[in-house]
Design a protein around this motif. Structure first.
Motif, PDB file in Angstrom:
ATOM      1  N   GLU A 181    -113.040 -20.041   8.875  1.00  0.00           N
ATOM      2  CA  GLU A 181    -113.776 -19.020   8.107  1.00  0.00           C
ATOM      3  C   GLU A 181    -113.124 -18.901   6.743  1.00  0.00           C
ATOM      4  OE1 GLU A 181    -115.341 -14.409   8.667  1.00  0.00           O
ATOM      5  OE2 GLU A 181    -113.306 -14.921   9.310  1.00  0.00           O
ATOM      6  N   PRO A 182    -113.817 -19.338   5.651  1.00  0.00           N
ATOM      7  CA  PRO A 182    -115.188 -19.883   5.635  1.00  0.00           C
ATOM      8  C   PRO A 182    -115.183 -21.386   5.851  1.00  0.00           C
ATOM      9  CG  PRO A 182    -114.374 -19.703   3.409  1.00  0.00           C
ATOM     10  CD  PRO A 182    -113.272 -19.172   4.302  1.00  0.00           C
ATOM     11  N   GLU A 183    -116.373 -21.968   5.853  1.00  0.00           N
ATOM     12  CA  GLU A 183    -116.559 -23.414   5.853  1.00  0.00           C
ATOM     13  C   GLU A 183    -117.458 -23.784   4.681  1.00  0.00           C
ATOM     14  OE1 GLU A 183    -117.898 -25.138   9.516  1.00  0.00           O
ATOM     15  OE2 GLU A 183    -116.374 -24.122  10.721  1.00  0.00           O
ATOM     16  N   PRO A 184    -117.097 -24.825   3.920  1.00  0.00           N
ATOM     17  CA  PRO A 184    -115.857 -25.599   3.995  1.00  0.00           C
ATOM     18  C   PRO A 184    -114.635 -24.731   3.681  1.00  0.00           C
ATOM     19  CG  PRO A 184    -117.497 -26.703   2.622  1.00  0.00           C
ATOM     20  CD  PRO A 184    -117.986 -25.303   2.848  1.00  0.00           C
ATOM     21  N   LEU A 185    -113.499 -25.118   4.236  1.00  0.00           N
ATOM     22  CA  LEU A 185    -112.266 -24.388   3.985  1.00  0.00           C
ATOM     23  C   LEU A 185    -111.798 -24.683   2.562  1.00  0.00           C
ATOM     24  CD1 LEU A 185    -110.088 -22.614   5.351  1.00  0.00           C
ATOM     25  CD2 LEU A 185    -108.846 -24.735   5.864  1.00  0.00           C
ATOM     26  N   PRO A 186    -111.566 -23.649   1.751  1.00  0.00           N
ATOM     27  CA  PRO A 186    -111.125 -23.868   0.366  1.00  0.00           C
ATOM     28  C   PRO A 186    -109.834 -24.677   0.291  1.00  0.00           C
ATOM     29  CG  PRO A 186    -111.790 -21.578   0.702  1.00  0.00           C
ATOM     30  CD  PRO A 186    -111.761 -22.221   2.060  1.00  0.00           C
ATOM     31  N   ALA A 187    -109.711 -25.478  -0.737  1.00  0.00           N
ATOM     32  CA  ALA A 187    -108.538 -26.353  -0.895  1.00  0.00           C
ATOM     33  C   ALA A 187    -107.238 -25.567  -1.000  1.00  0.00           C
ATOM     34  CB  ALA A 187    -108.714 -27.244  -2.115  1.00  0.00           C
ATOM     35  N   SER A 214    -106.511 -22.830   0.682  1.00  0.00           N
ATOM     36  CA  SER A 214    -106.247 -22.030   1.887  1.00  0.00           C
ATOM     37  C   SER A 214    -104.884 -22.387   2.473  1.00  0.00           C
ATOM     38  CB  SER A 214    -107.323 -22.271   2.945  1.00  0.00           C
ATOM     39  OG  SER A 214    -106.965 -21.648   4.177  1.00  0.00           O
ATOM     40  N   GLU A 215    -104.155 -21.379   2.906  1.00  0.00           N
ATOM     41  CA  GLU A 215    -102.841 -21.589   3.509  1.00  0.00           C
ATOM     42  C   GLU A 215    -102.932 -22.365   4.819  1.00  0.00           C
ATOM     43  OE1 GLU A 215     -98.861 -18.996   4.837  1.00  0.00           O
ATOM     44  OE2 GLU A 215    -100.705 -17.972   4.214  1.00  0.00           O
ATOM     45  N   LEU A 216    -104.080 -22.301   5.472  1.00  0.00           N
ATOM     46  CA  LEU A 216    -104.246 -22.974   6.758  1.00  0.00           C
ATOM     47  C   LEU A 216    -103.886 -24.454   6.695  1.00  0.00           C
ATOM     48  CD1 LEU A 216    -107.537 -21.712   8.488  1.00  0.00           C
ATOM     49  CD2 LEU A 216    -105.212 -21.616   9.397  1.00  0.00           C
ATOM     50  N   TRP A 217    -104.209 -25.109   5.570  1.00  0.00           N
ATOM     51  CA  TRP A 217    -103.971 -26.540   5.448  1.00  0.00           C
ATOM     52  C   TRP A 217    -102.501 -26.920   5.649  1.00  0.00           C
ATOM     53  CZ3 TRP A 217    -108.107 -29.456   5.584  1.00  0.00           C
ATOM     54  CH2 TRP A 217    -109.300 -29.061   4.981  1.00  0.00           C
ATOM     55  N   ASP A 218    -101.615 -26.036   5.267  1.00  0.00           N
ATOM     56  CA  ASP A 218    -100.201 -26.405   5.163  1.00  0.00           C
ATOM     57  C   ASP A 218     -99.290 -25.759   6.204  1.00  0.00           C
ATOM     58  OD1 ASP A 218    -100.620 -27.998   2.784  1.00  0.00           O
ATOM     59  OD2 ASP A 218    -100.904 -26.099   1.713  1.00  0.00           O
ATOM     60  N   VAL A 219     -99.854 -24.986   7.112  1.00  0.00           N
ATOM     61  CA  VAL A 219     -99.004 -24.334   8.113  1.00  0.00           C
ATOM     62  C   VAL A 219     -98.559 -25.358   9.152  1.00  0.00           C
ATOM     63  CG1 VAL A 219     -98.847 -22.543   9.883  1.00  0.00           C
ATOM     64  CG2 VAL A 219    -100.174 -22.123   7.799  1.00  0.00           C
ATOM     65  N   GLU A 220     -97.251 -25.430   9.353  1.00  0.00           N
ATOM     66  CA  GLU A 220     -96.705 -26.337  10.362  1.00  0.00           C
ATOM     67  C   GLU A 220     -97.273 -25.968  11.731  1.00  0.00           C
ATOM     68  OE1 GLU A 220     -94.266 -29.564  11.483  1.00  0.00           O
ATOM     69  OE2 GLU A 220     -94.724 -28.762   9.494  1.00  0.00           O
ATOM     70  N   ASN A 221     -97.703 -26.969  12.480  1.00  0.00           N
ATOM     71  CA  ASN A 221     -98.249 -26.800  13.829  1.00  0.00           C
ATOM     72  C   ASN A 221     -99.662 -26.229  13.860  1.00  0.00           C
ATOM     73  OD1 ASN A 221     -96.046 -27.923  15.161  1.00  0.00           O
ATOM     74  ND2 ASN A 221     -94.965 -25.967  15.255  1.00  0.00           N
ATOM     75  N   ILE A 275    -111.825 -15.798  15.061  1.00  0.00           N
ATOM     76  CA  ILE A 275    -110.387 -15.575  14.851  1.00  0.00           C
ATOM     77  C   ILE A 275    -110.148 -14.854  13.529  1.00  0.00           C
ATOM     78  CG2 ILE A 275    -108.274 -16.816  14.192  1.00  0.00           C
ATOM     79  CD1 ILE A 275    -108.839 -18.851  16.309  1.00  0.00           C
ATOM     80  N   LYS A 276    -109.183 -13.947  13.523  1.00  0.00           N
ATOM     81  CA  LYS A 276    -108.689 -13.376  12.268  1.00  0.00           C
ATOM     82  C   LYS A 276    -107.641 -14.347  11.724  1.00  0.00           C
ATOM     83  CE  LYS A 276    -109.462  -8.527  13.534  1.00  0.00           C
ATOM     84  NZ  LYS A 276    -108.818  -7.201  13.781  1.00  0.00           N
ATOM     85  N   THR A 277    -108.018 -15.086  10.699  1.00  0.00           N
ATOM     86  CA  THR A 277    -107.217 -16.207  10.231  1.00  0.00           C
ATOM     87  C   THR A 277    -105.804 -15.810   9.831  1.00  0.00           C
ATOM     88  OG1 THR A 277    -109.214 -17.345   9.475  1.00  0.00           O
ATOM     89  CG2 THR A 277    -107.121 -18.097   8.568  1.00  0.00           C
ATOM     90  N   VAL A 281    -103.429 -27.639  13.037  1.00  0.00           N
ATOM     91  CA  VAL A 281    -104.254 -28.799  12.681  1.00  0.00           C
ATOM     92  C   VAL A 281    -105.648 -28.301  12.322  1.00  0.00           C
ATOM     93  CG1 VAL A 281    -105.355 -30.902  13.537  1.00  0.00           C
ATOM     94  CG2 VAL A 281    -102.970 -30.404  14.126  1.00  0.00           C
ATOM     95  N   VAL A 282    -106.162 -28.757  11.180  1.00  0.00           N
ATOM     96  CA  VAL A 282    -107.503 -28.380  10.735  1.00  0.00           C
ATOM     97  C   VAL A 282    -108.350 -29.644  10.599  1.00  0.00           C
ATOM     98  CG1 VAL A 282    -108.878 -27.336   8.895  1.00  0.00           C
ATOM     99  CG2 VAL A 282    -106.654 -26.356   9.493  1.00  0.00           C
ATOM    100  N   THR A 283    -109.511 -29.660  11.233  1.00  0.00           N
ATOM    101  CA  THR A 283    -110.471 -30.752  11.050  1.00  0.00           C
ATOM    102  C   THR A 283    -111.801 -30.143  10.612  1.00  0.00           C
ATOM    103  OG1 THR A 283    -111.155 -30.740  13.384  1.00  0.00           O
ATOM    104  CG2 THR A 283    -109.339 -32.200  12.773  1.00  0.00           C
ATOM    105  N   PRO A 284    -112.605 -30.884   9.838  1.00  0.00           N
ATOM    106  CA  PRO A 284    -113.795 -30.313   9.186  1.00  0.00           C
ATOM    107  C   PRO A 284    -115.052 -30.252  10.057  1.00  0.00           C
ATOM    108  CG  PRO A 284    -113.499 -32.560   8.461  1.00  0.00           C
ATOM    109  CD  PRO A 284    -112.329 -32.263   9.358  1.00  0.00           C
TER     110      PRO A 284
END
Length: 365
Positions: free
Chosen positions: A305-311, A313-320, A278-280, A322-325
């Protein structure tokens, strides 16, 4: 002279797991004469590096290597190895190593061992999003008895369509469950599956699960480039499961164009494959876009991308979103099933039969 004695196999196991003596004793009992050496290494040992505590002699003596990541970079030490069995489902991290490029040692993987637990994670995410579980948990934490009007009506999945991008063991078990929920299922594979035989799964499947004969999908699609992919995505997909291996063809396979197509149905995206498919940034944009403008209803990502996801990263906070490690495949039966594949292939070697779960160097998986 009597019958020739079958060659004695020397099994070298290098894993970040403690040995299960019952499993090892079972292998010795079924394959008399086999010797086993077991080294426990730290999780995350990179392919192509020899952990300092594994003697060269152990690699030289081995005829079969079982590993998650530790493989000697010196192919001369692997001259007696006739099979490498990977404890992982993917082989993408092995592609640029000497054992891949400079040898012809057969490589098998553990694809199929975590079909049940990963598919359960997929269903968990699909239902959690649909039933607004995040909101309900927030209400519970606040001790708030919310009003029905605040939650809104839930549209169940009966009649909705699951698109499975990569119809392997995980995709087949997810399809089985979704079919039971009343969903329609369509499948996408790299190569065409136009005959009943070609639709069958020839690799390992946990008994009682999946879709071994490929009878669940109402339609099949295939291809390695964007034109056939777009044709598949245009089939009114409500939920897209990404379950393809990471290869040069699938790297950043899904981006702005693809999410725009999926946005017409406000699709939900689930990725349990590899983050780089995916293009994040494009996914974030598509999820944040309003539904009326073709925004996605959400995404569940067990890989990034990448893993671990940096603290940060916007991905953590986007509504709807879900990110799991990268935990969807965790299960207490993983090792048992991975060793079961090894056991099957030990028998196949002894009987001169084809190996199962054989990795194709040409395809990259």
């Amino acid at each position: 002279m009597g019958d020739a004695t079958p060659p004695k196999e020397h099994l070298l196991i290098v894993l970040p797991l403690p040995p299960n003596q019952e499993l090892l004793d079972g292998i010795k009992k079924k394959h008399p004469g086999i010797t086993i050496k077991y080294h426990v290494v730290q999780f995350g040992v990179a392919f192509g590096h020899v952990p300092h505590d594994i003697p060269d002699e152990d690699f030289l003596e081995a005829t079969i290597l079982v590993t998650l990541g530790a493989i000697s970079a010196d192919v001369k030490l692997l001259k007696n190895i006739k099979l490498i069995h990977l404890f992982s489902a993917g082989a993408d991290r092995l592609v640029n190593t000497p054992v891949w490029n400079e040898t012809k040692i057969p490589i098998t993987n553990s694809s199929g061992v975590h079909g049940p637990q990963i598919s359960e994670w997929v269903i968990l995410q699909i239902l959690s999003n649909n039933h607004k579980q995040k909101t309900l948990l927030e209400w519970q934490q606040k001790h708030y008895w919310g009003k029905h009007t605040e939650l809104g009506f839930i549209k169940d999945y009966v009649g909705q369509r699951l698109g499975v991008l990569g119809y392997g063991a995980i995709g087949r078990q997810t399809a089985r469950i979704c079919k039971g929920m009343g969903m329609d299922v369509i499948a996408y594979t790299a190569s065409p599956r136009t005959t009943p035989e070609s639709k069958k799964e020839t690799g390992y499947i946990v008994p009682g699960t999946g879709d071994r004969d490929g009878l669940i999908p109402s339609a099949w699609y295939s291809g390695l480039d964007k034109a056939p992919l777009h044709n598949f995505l245009k089939q009114d997909i409500d939920v897209l499961l990404i379950a393809v291996p990471l290869t040069p063809q699938t790297r950043h396979f899904l981006g702005e164009e693809e999410f725009k197509i999926l946005g017409k149905k406000n699709a939900f995206i689930v990725n349990i494959a590899r983050g780089a498919i995916i293009k994040t940034e494009d996914l974030i944009t598509a999820v944040k876009k309003p539904f009326k403008e073709g925004g996605l209803r959400g995404a569940a990502l067990d890989v990034t991308e990448p893993e671990p996801l940096p603290a940060d990263s916007e991905l953590w906070d986007v509504e709807n979103i879900v990110v799991t490690p990268h935990v969807s495949g965790l299960g207490d039966t993983y090792a048992d099933r991975a060793f079961e594949i090894l056991d099957i292939n030990l028998t196949n070697l002894e009987k001169g039969k084809p190996l199962i779960n054989l990795v194709s160097r040409k395809k990259g998986y």
